[in-house]
Design a protein around this motif. Structure first.
Motif, PDB file in Angstrom:
ATOM      1  N   ARG A  14       0.833  -1.209   0.000  1.00 36.78           N
ATOM      2  CA  ARG A  14       0.000   0.000   0.000  1.00 36.78           C
ATOM      3  C   ARG A  14       0.858   1.246   0.000  1.00 36.78           C
ATOM      4  O   ARG A  14       0.545   2.221  -0.685  1.00 36.78           O
ATOM      5  CB  ARG A  14      -0.936  -0.006   1.221  1.00 36.78           C
ATOM      6  CG  ARG A  14      -2.006  -1.084   1.126  1.00 36.78           C
ATOM      7  CD  ARG A  14      -2.854  -1.098   2.346  1.00 36.78           C
ATOM      8  NE  ARG A  14      -1.992  -1.458   3.493  1.00 36.78           N
ATOM      9  CZ  ARG A  14      -2.353  -1.453   4.745  1.00 36.78           C
ATOM     10  NH1 ARG A  14      -3.576  -1.077   5.065  1.00 36.78           N
ATOM     11  NH2 ARG A  14      -1.535  -1.803   5.697  1.00 36.78           N
ATOM     12  N   ALA A  15       1.943   1.238   0.742  1.00 38.25           N
ATOM     13  CA  ALA A  15       2.829   2.398   0.793  1.00 38.25           C
ATOM     14  C   ALA A  15       3.474   2.646  -0.571  1.00 38.25           C
ATOM     15  O   ALA A  15       3.575   3.800  -1.027  1.00 38.25           O
ATOM     16  CB  ALA A  15       3.899   2.207   1.857  1.00 38.25           C
ATOM     17  N   SER A  16       3.905   1.566  -1.225  1.00 39.31           N
ATOM     18  CA  SER A  16       4.516   1.751  -2.549  1.00 39.31           C
ATOM     19  C   SER A  16       3.478   2.222  -3.556  1.00 39.31           C
ATOM     20  O   SER A  16       3.770   3.034  -4.436  1.00 39.31           O
ATOM     21  CB  SER A  16       5.201   0.468  -3.024  1.00 39.31           C
ATOM     22  OG  SER A  16       4.259  -0.569  -3.179  1.00 39.31           O
ATOM     23  N   LEU A  21       1.276   6.565  -6.860  1.00 35.63           N
ATOM     24  CA  LEU A  21       0.141   7.425  -7.208  1.00 35.63           C
ATOM     25  C   LEU A  21       0.446   8.894  -6.959  1.00 35.63           C
ATOM     26  O   LEU A  21       0.036   9.762  -7.741  1.00 35.63           O
ATOM     27  CB  LEU A  21      -1.109   6.988  -6.441  1.00 35.63           C
ATOM     28  CG  LEU A  21      -1.696   5.637  -6.870  1.00 35.63           C
ATOM     29  CD1 LEU A  21      -2.840   5.242  -5.932  1.00 35.63           C
ATOM     30  CD2 LEU A  21      -2.154   5.667  -8.312  1.00 35.63           C
ATOM     31  N   LYS A  22       1.179   9.187  -5.891  1.00 31.26           N
ATOM     32  CA  LYS A  22       1.581  10.576  -5.632  1.00 31.26           C
ATOM     33  C   LYS A  22       2.471  11.098  -6.756  1.00 31.26           C
ATOM     34  O   LYS A  22       2.309  12.239  -7.219  1.00 31.26           O
ATOM     35  CB  LYS A  22       2.323  10.687  -4.302  1.00 31.26           C
ATOM     36  CG  LYS A  22       1.432  10.648  -3.095  1.00 31.26           C
ATOM     37  CD  LYS A  22       2.243  10.808  -1.815  1.00 31.26           C
ATOM     38  CE  LYS A  22       1.386  10.767  -0.580  1.00 31.26           C
ATOM     39  NZ  LYS A  22       2.185  10.926   0.648  1.00 31.26           N
ATOM     40  N   ALA A  23       3.410  10.262  -7.208  1.00 29.26           N
ATOM     41  CA  ALA A  23       4.286  10.663  -8.317  1.00 29.26           C
ATOM     42  C   ALA A  23       3.483  10.863  -9.593  1.00 29.26           C
ATOM     43  O   ALA A  23       3.717  11.810 -10.357  1.00 29.26           O
ATOM     44  CB  ALA A  23       5.379   9.615  -8.532  1.00 29.26           C
ATOM     45  N   GLN A  24       2.512  10.004  -9.820  1.00 28.55           N
ATOM     46  CA  GLN A  24       1.669  10.119 -11.008  1.00 28.55           C
ATOM     47  C   GLN A  24       0.828  11.396 -10.955  1.00 28.55           C
ATOM     48  O   GLN A  24       0.688  12.095 -11.962  1.00 28.55           O
ATOM     49  CB  GLN A  24       0.767   8.890 -11.121  1.00 28.55           C
ATOM     50  CG  GLN A  24      -0.007   8.818 -12.407  1.00 28.55           C
ATOM     51  CD  GLN A  24      -0.836   7.552 -12.502  1.00 28.55           C
ATOM     52  OE1 GLN A  24      -1.070   6.867 -11.509  1.00 28.55           O
ATOM     53  NE2 GLN A  24      -1.282   7.235 -13.700  1.00 28.55           N
ATOM     54  N   VAL A  25       0.272  11.706  -9.799  1.00 26.00           N
ATOM     55  CA  VAL A  25      -0.521  12.928  -9.637  1.00 26.00           C
ATOM     56  C   VAL A  25       0.350  14.160  -9.882  1.00 26.00           C
ATOM     57  O   VAL A  25      -0.064  15.103 -10.571  1.00 26.00           O
ATOM     58  CB  VAL A  25      -1.178  12.978  -8.240  1.00 26.00           C
ATOM     59  CG1 VAL A  25      -1.722  14.365  -7.928  1.00 26.00           C
ATOM     60  CG2 VAL A  25      -2.286  11.953  -8.136  1.00 26.00           C
TER      61      VAL A  25
END
Length: 90
Positions: A14-16, A21-25
């Protein structure tokens, strides 16, 4: 499993996923900002082009009106009118 995670060997999926997802956003926000800037530039160019075309059209209309009302101007024949051709001197 907890000992491996504490040692940093095995990461929580989940952390990865959250980090991915943060990098994608962040990437999508950057792309969106670039597109917004491009769109603003294109809109400014469009506005300038339209205003230049309107000014050129107004100038053409003014010159046509001036030419139509000026009696000192001799009109050249147009393609549709009959034109007398002259033969060269021999």
């Amino acid at each position: 499993m907890k000992e491996a995670q504490a040692a940093g060997i095995v990461t929580d999926p989940r952390a990865s996923q959250i980090e991915r997802l943060k990098a994608q956003v962040a990437e999508l926000k950057e792309r969106l900002a670039e597109r917004d800037a491009d769109l603003a530039e294109l809109m400014a160019f469009k506005s300038l082009a339209i205003s230049r075309l309107a000014a050129q059209h107004a100038e053409i209309e003014r010159l046509r009106h001036q030419a139509a009302s000026d009696e000192d101007i001799r009109r050249l024949p147009t393609r549709g009118s009959s034109v007398t051709t002259h033969r060269p001197c021999s």
